[in-house]
Design an enzyme around this catalytic site. Structure first.
Site, short mmCIF file in Angstrom:
data_model
loop_
_atom_site.label_atom_id
_atom_site.label_comp_id
_atom_site.label_asym_id
_atom_site.label_seq_id
_atom_site.Cartn_x
_atom_site.Cartn_y
_atom_site.Cartn_z
N GLY A 21 22.89 9.88 4.05
CA GLY A 21 22.13 10.16 3.18
C GLY A 21 21.05 11.27 3.63
CG ASN A 31 5.99 0.34 -0.47
OD1 ASN A 31 5.76 -0.14 -1.15
ND2 ASN A 31 5.95 1.29 -0.02
CB SER A 80 0.92 -7.80 -6.06
OG SER A 80 1.14 -9.18 -5.56
CE1 TYR A 83 -2.04 -5.98 -2.30
CE2 TYR A 83 -1.58 -8.22 -3.58
CZ TYR A 83 -1.25 -6.98 -2.41
OH TYR A 83 0.16 -6.72 -3.00
#
Length: 296
Positions: free
Chosen positions: A71, A106, A158, A181
């Site tokens: 890649g 991310n 999440s 979170y």
């Protein structure tokens, strides 16, 4: 090597290790030029629970594993907590790689503490990483994607952002620590769906992908209870790839979970280098029952 993303440029934040590295590998295996980014090229200390910890993983290692599989990857350092570096990142990607087609938000900062014990610094850092940074990067990327005629934004969510089981039988919920979170991740789910609606006419797809249970990574291992059954990262990386294959008119506004979505839709899951088909993996019985398998 596949070719479904040939000619595309992807930015994956927080890709020196863990989920970010896996996603970068999978996108590169489908032909994308992947720009990987983290705070520094070498591992550096990160503050958690009042202490500095050095977590393994580097951008150079990510580049090496991608290139070894055939890649193409490029690297840029950027501290997403620094407003200047964060706001300049998309422009630097465009200058380095010639454009941007795919953005994968991310990068994260997880430092659990009960609400009464959490410092405002930890609260602010959590919100910055999981809400302000995706907002800022998407805002900057949208004009470039619109100019190219299409685009794909994937935010990493999440399972903690899904309504928990009631009447709270899970000891970890009662013990607490992930409230802030989880709240920011729930906001990411809703942000993704709302932004998808705003950008549908621009042919820019926006989706959210999350682990169905938990994935053991160098950064998250200390937060996972002993004995908890984790899942392979390949299923999440494949699910992210699936969000970048179809036009917005066909696939946008989803909150998809890494084991549920491929299982429900009968999708083929491959290794990170794209060379091996992995076994179908049914979501475990202990997964949150409030997950919608279709991602809708």
């Amino acid at each position: 090597m596949g070719a479904s993303l040939k000619g595309k440029v992807a930015l994956v934040t927080g890709s020196s290790r863990g989920i970010g590295r896996a996603v970068a590998q999978r996108l590169a295996a489908e032909g994308a030029t992947v720009v990987v980014t983290a705070r520094s090229k070498a591992p550096m200390p990160s503050a958690r629970a009042g202490q500095n910890q050095v977590v393994s993983g580097s951008l150079d290692e990510t580049i090496e594993v991608i290139e070894a599989a055939g890649g193409r990857a490029l690297s840029l350092t950027a501290n997403l907590e620094d407003p200047g570096e964060r706001d300049e990142l998309i422009g630097r990607v465009v200058e380095l790689a010639g454009g941007i087609d795919i953005l994968v938000n991310n990068a994260g900062f997880a430092d659990y503490a009960r609400v009464e014990d959490m410092s405002f610094d930890t609260f602010d850092r959590t919100v910055d990483h999981y809400l302000r940074a995706p907002f800022a990067l998407a805002k900057a990327a949208i004009p470039h994607m619109r100019a190219r005629g299409a685009g794909w934004i994937v935010n990493i969510g999440s399972v903690t952002g899904v309504s928990p089981r009631r009447p709270f039988p899970d000891a970890s919920l009662v013990r607490g620590g992930d409230v802030v979170y989880a709240s920011t991740k729930a906001a990411v789910h809703r942000f993704s769906q709302g932004l998808a609606a705003e950008l549908l006419g621009d042919k820019i797809a926006v989706n959210c992908v999350a682990p169905s249970t938990a994935i053991s990574t160098p950064g998250a291992a200390s937060l996972i209870p002993d004995g908890y059954e984790t899942e392979p990262v390949e299923y999440l990386a494949q699910t992210v790839l699936e969000m970048c294959r179809e036009p917005a008119s066909e696939r946008t506004g989803l909150v998809a979970f890494s084991l549920h979505y491929p299982w429900h839709h009968g999708l083929e899951v491959r290794s990170l280098d794209g060379r091996t088909v992995l076994p179908r993996r049914e979501p475990p019985q202990f997964a949150n029952p409030n997950i919608n398998p279709s991602g809708l």
